[in-house]
Design a protein around this motif. Structure first.
Motif, mmCIF file in Angstrom:
data_model
loop_
_atom_site.group_PDB
_atom_site.id
_atom_site.type_symbol
_atom_site.label_atom_id
_atom_site.label_comp_id
_atom_site.label_asym_id
_atom_site.label_seq_id
_atom_site.Cartn_x
_atom_site.Cartn_y
_atom_site.Cartn_z
ATOM 1 N N UNK B 61 0.870 -1.169 0.000
ATOM 2 C CA UNK B 61 0.000 0.000 0.000
ATOM 3 C C UNK B 61 0.908 1.219 0.000
ATOM 4 N N UNK B 88 -4.455 6.531 -2.202
ATOM 5 C CA UNK B 88 -3.818 5.301 -1.765
ATOM 6 C C UNK B 88 -3.789 4.324 -2.935
ATOM 7 N N UNK B 90 -2.831 0.407 -4.069
ATOM 8 C CA UNK B 90 -2.478 -0.943 -3.633
ATOM 9 C C UNK B 90 -1.885 -1.682 -4.813
ATOM 10 N N UNK B 92 -0.770 -5.289 -5.795
ATOM 11 C CA UNK B 92 -0.769 -6.681 -5.341
ATOM 12 C C UNK B 92 0.547 -7.363 -5.661
#
Lengths: 96, 114
Positions: B61, B88, B90, B92
Motif C-alpha cells: 500500500x 492510496x 495498492x 498486489x
C-alpha cells in the motif's frame, strides 16, 4: 512499514501474546483475504477499504525488449478501493 | 479500451476474518476482533504518515500525491478544479496475482514484484 515492523508494533500493544501467535494472526488475516479473493469473493473492511477482483480481457501485447507481439490471455487482477475514513485520514490537513 | 467486469459472489467482512483468527490461533472472539482492528489501525497510521506498507506475499500500500487538475461536473458540464490530493494505491504482489488466477506463482512473467 514491512510485515515484520507491523508484527513488532502489535507485540508492543499486546505484550502478553507470543511472537509466534502474533505472526500467525497477521498471516491468517492476509491469507484469509487472499483466499477469499481467490474464491471470487469481495472483501470489505469498513473504514479501511474493499478488495475485489476485476477481469481483464485478453489482448495483444508486446514484449518490451524485442517488440514481438504476444497474446496476453484473459486474467483477473486484485483491486483495492480505499475506504472513506482512510481516504480522509490520508488527506488530513488539506482543504476538502 | 479495456473492458472491466466485476465478479463477486459473497462479501467477506471483519466477522469472517475474526472467525479465522479465532479458529487458527485460539484467542477469544473478542480478543481476535481487537487484534484485527489493531492490524488495520497500525497500517492506517503508517499510511496516514505517508509511509508505504509492504506485506510480503500480499502487496504494497502506498500513498501517491496528485496535483491539481481540471474536472467537469458531469451533470452540468461546468468546469471545476480538482484540488491536489493524496490517493492510496495498492499494488498486489506477484503471489496474490497468481493466487487469483489460480497459477502456482513460481514462474512466467518477468516484470517484478513490488
Amino acid at each position: 512499514m514491512t510485515k515484520s515492523e507491523l508484527i513488532v508494533a502489535l507485540m508492543q500493544k499486546h505484550p502478553h501474546l507470543q511472537l509466534k501467535d502474533i505472526n500467525l494472526i497477521v498471516n491468517t488475516v492476509f491469507e484469509s483475504i487472499s483466499s477469499s479473493l481467490a474464491e471470487n469473493n469481495r472483501v470489505e473492511l469498513r473504514g479501511f477499504g474493499a478488495f475485489s477482483i476485476k477481469a481483464r480481457d485478453p489482448r495483444v501485447g508486446r514484449n518490451p525488449k524485442t517488440g514481438e507481439q504476444v497474446l496476453v490471455s484473459k486474467k483477473h487482477i486484485p483491486f483495492f478501493k480505499t475506504g472513506k475514513d482512510l481516504h480522509a485520514r490520508i488527506n488530513k490537513g488539506r482543504k476538502a | 479500451m479495456q473492458h472491466v467486469t466485476f465478479i463477486s459472489m459473497e462479501t467477506v467482512t471483519r466477522a469472517t476474518l475474526v472467525e479465522q483468527i479465532y479458529q487458527q490461533v485460539g484467542l477469544s472472539r473478542k480478543e481476535s476482533a481487537v487484534l484485527l482492528e489493531d492490524i488495520l489501525e497500525t497500517v492506517m497510521l503508517a499510511l496516514e504518515q505517508g509511509e508505504s506498507v509492504k506485506i510480503s506475499g500480499f502487496g504494497t500500500f502506498s500513498v501517491r500525491q496528485k496535483g491539481q487538475r481540471c474536472g467537469r461536473n458531469p451533470k452540468t458540464g461546468e468546469e471545476v478544479p480538482i484540488l491536489p490530493r493524496s490517493v492510496l494505491v495498492f499494488r498486489p504482489s506477484q503471489l496474490l496475482r497468481a493466487a487469483i488466477n489460480h497459477e502456482t506463482g513460481d514462474g512466467g512473467e518477468a516484470y517484478g514484484d513490488e
